[in-house]
Design a protein around this motif. Structure first.
Motif, PDB file in Angstrom:
ATOM      1  N   ILE A  40      48.954  49.083  28.814  1.00 44.36           N
ATOM      2  CA  ILE A  40      48.366  48.264  27.606  1.00 44.36           C
ATOM      3  C   ILE A  40      46.826  48.744  27.365  1.00 44.36           C
ATOM      4  O   ILE A  40      46.728  48.825  25.889  1.00 44.36           O
ATOM      5  CB  ILE A  40      48.282  46.619  27.988  1.00 44.36           C
ATOM      6  N   PHE A  41      46.067  48.711  28.375  1.00 47.21           N
ATOM      7  CA  PHE A  41      44.954  49.211  28.028  1.00 47.21           C
ATOM      8  C   PHE A  41      44.625  50.616  27.496  1.00 47.21           C
ATOM      9  O   PHE A  41      43.787  50.939  26.415  1.00 47.21           O
ATOM     10  CB  PHE A  41      43.769  48.877  29.375  1.00 47.21           C
ATOM     11  N   ALA A  42      45.462  51.586  27.965  1.00 43.30           N
ATOM     12  CA  ALA A  42      45.691  53.001  27.297  1.00 43.30           C
ATOM     13  C   ALA A  42      45.967  52.847  25.963  1.00 43.30           C
ATOM     14  O   ALA A  42      45.247  53.595  25.207  1.00 43.30           O
ATOM     15  CB  ALA A  42      46.789  53.586  27.990  1.00 43.30           C
ATOM     16  N   MET A  43      46.853  51.925  25.443  1.00 44.40           N
ATOM     17  CA  MET A  43      47.083  51.875  23.835  1.00 44.40           C
ATOM     18  C   MET A  43      45.935  51.378  23.310  1.00 44.40           C
ATOM     19  O   MET A  43      45.563  51.871  22.058  1.00 44.40           O
ATOM     20  CB  MET A  43      48.387  50.946  23.695  1.00 44.40           C
ATOM     21  N   GLY A 145      38.169  41.921  23.816  1.00 49.54           N
ATOM     22  CA  GLY A 145      38.842  40.493  23.950  1.00 49.54           C
ATOM     23  C   GLY A 145      39.917  40.482  24.862  1.00 49.54           C
ATOM     24  O   GLY A 145      40.029  39.508  25.619  1.00 49.54           O
ATOM     25  N   THR A 146      40.727  41.595  24.898  1.00 48.39           N
ATOM     26  CA  THR A 146      41.814  41.432  25.882  1.00 48.39           C
ATOM     27  C   THR A 146      41.334  41.556  27.416  1.00 48.39           C
ATOM     28  O   THR A 146      41.942  40.890  28.197  1.00 48.39           O
ATOM     29  CB  THR A 146      42.747  42.470  25.640  1.00 48.39           C
ATOM     30  N   HIS A 147      40.359  42.399  27.449  1.00 45.15           N
ATOM     31  CA  HIS A 147      39.650  42.599  28.882  1.00 45.15           C
ATOM     32  C   HIS A 147      39.173  41.296  29.081  1.00 45.15           C
ATOM     33  O   HIS A 147      39.499  40.833  30.559  1.00 45.15           O
ATOM     34  CB  HIS A 147      38.792  43.707  28.779  1.00 45.15           C
ATOM     35  N   PHE A 187      40.485  46.591  39.295  1.00 48.32           N
ATOM     36  CA  PHE A 187      41.180  47.196  38.239  1.00 48.32           C
ATOM     37  C   PHE A 187      40.407  46.710  36.876  1.00 48.32           C
ATOM     38  O   PHE A 187      40.067  47.683  36.153  1.00 48.32           O
ATOM     39  CB  PHE A 187      42.509  46.743  38.235  1.00 48.32           C
ATOM     40  N   LEU A 188      40.104  45.639  36.776  1.00 45.16           N
ATOM     41  CA  LEU A 188      39.137  45.173  35.503  1.00 45.16           C
ATOM     42  C   LEU A 188      37.915  45.995  35.442  1.00 45.16           C
ATOM     43  O   LEU A 188      37.372  46.133  34.383  1.00 45.16           O
ATOM     44  CB  LEU A 188      39.100  43.736  35.526  1.00 45.16           C
ATOM     45  N   ASP A 189      37.182  46.005  36.763  1.00 41.03           N
ATOM     46  CA  ASP A 189      35.924  46.654  36.794  1.00 41.03           C
ATOM     47  C   ASP A 189      35.986  48.105  36.229  1.00 41.03           C
ATOM     48  O   ASP A 189      35.197  48.603  35.449  1.00 41.03           O
ATOM     49  CB  ASP A 189      35.382  46.736  38.366  1.00 41.03           C
ATOM     50  N   VAL A 190      37.272  48.636  36.826  1.00 36.60           N
ATOM     51  CA  VAL A 190      37.463  50.190  36.305  1.00 36.60           C
ATOM     52  C   VAL A 190      37.623  50.216  34.526  1.00 36.60           C
ATOM     53  O   VAL A 190      37.044  51.056  34.142  1.00 36.60           O
ATOM     54  CB  VAL A 190      38.541  50.708  36.998  1.00 36.60           C
ATOM     55  N   ILE A 191      38.436  49.212  34.134  1.00 31.94           N
ATOM     56  CA  ILE A 191      38.679  49.213  32.942  1.00 31.94           C
ATOM     57  C   ILE A 191      37.358  49.002  32.002  1.00 31.94           C
ATOM     58  O   ILE A 191      37.049  49.618  31.059  1.00 31.94           O
ATOM     59  CB  ILE A 191      39.601  48.102  32.430  1.00 31.94           C
ATOM     60  N   TRP A 192      36.482  48.039  32.606  1.00 32.11           N
ATOM     61  CA  TRP A 192      35.112  47.824  31.841  1.00 32.11           C
ATOM     62  C   TRP A 192      34.316  48.902  31.911  1.00 32.11           C
ATOM     63  O   TRP A 192      33.714  49.376  30.878  1.00 32.11           O
ATOM     64  CB  TRP A 192      34.464  46.499  32.546  1.00 32.11           C
ATOM     65  N   ILE A 193      34.118  49.769  32.855  1.00 30.56           N
ATOM     66  CA  ILE A 193      33.582  51.195  32.856  1.00 30.56           C
ATOM     67  C   ILE A 193      33.877  51.977  31.712  1.00 30.56           C
ATOM     68  O   ILE A 193      33.155  52.670  31.078  1.00 30.56           O
ATOM     69  CB  ILE A 193      33.503  51.750  34.267  1.00 30.56           C
TER      70      ILE A 193
END
Length: 206
Positions: A40-43, A145-147, A187-193
């Motif tokens: 989802i985040f990759a998209m 917003g999704t994050h 995982f959310l930390d990695v996405i936020w970086i």
């Protein structure tokens, strides 16, 4: 007494005493969920990469983003990851109250992160830079917003687990749930970086 009578007198069993959710299968299932979230985040990252320069004669990232505010927000989330790590260390020691204290601190950092994010969204919309202003802003609000929604659900999950640990202690089931939430939180930390680097820094510098 006949065998038929013995079978008739036996009380039926409506539940099983063994664990319905073995640890290995639970962790495997949660890893599969995280992989689906990665897609989802990759998209969303790919969408922002395509639309991130389409300003429609509107403001650009350099005009809108306050990197000092975003840096503080990033620090809040990274600190929450550290405090969750402390909570897991206390869980391994079997220290219930210390685990709850560190979980509460983690929740406060997460709430601070959400508060700053909502503050940023509010001021962007006040400046006329809402999600409908341009393709860039649509992709920005959707990704960030999704994050933010994931962090919100993580805080709700955190509070629920704190109640469970307070009532039932650090039983194996609660330990397993805390492990799953730990994976989700990091995982959310990695996405936020990725968001901080790809959306904010490259947006302002690029």
């Amino acid at each position: 007494m006949s065998a038929t009578q013995v079978q008739t007198d036996e009380k039926p069993t409506f539940y099983l005493t063994e664990d319905h959710h073995p640890e290995n299968s639970t962790m495997l299932g949660f890893w599969l969920y995280l992989m689906s979230d990665c897609l989802i985040f990759a998209m969303l990252f790919a969408t922002h990469g395509v639309l991130g320069r389409n300003y429609a004669a509107g403001p650009s990232p350099a005009d809108l983003f306050d990197l000092s505010l975003v840096a503080i927000n990033t620090a809040m989330l990274l600190l929450s990851s550290i405090t969750y790590g402390f909570a897991m260390l206390q869980m391994e020691r079997g220290a219930k109250m210390e685990t709850l204290v560190w979980l509460a601190i983690t929740g406060l950092f997460g709430a601070a992160f959400l508060g700053l994010e909502l503050y940023e969204f509010y001021h962007l919309i006040l400046e006329g830079a809402g999600p409908t202003r341009s393709a860039f802003l649509s992709s920005f609000f959707t990704l960030v917003g999704t994050h933010g929604l994931h962090v919100t659900f993580g805080i709700i999950w955190l509070i629920t687990l704190m109640v469970q640990v307070h009532k039932r202690g650090l039983i194996p089931e609660n330990r397993r749930r805390l492990m799953c939430l730990s994976m989700f939180w990091h995982f959310l930390d990695v996405i936020w970086i990725g968001v901080f680097s790809f959306v904010y820094l490259l947006g302002v510098v690029g």
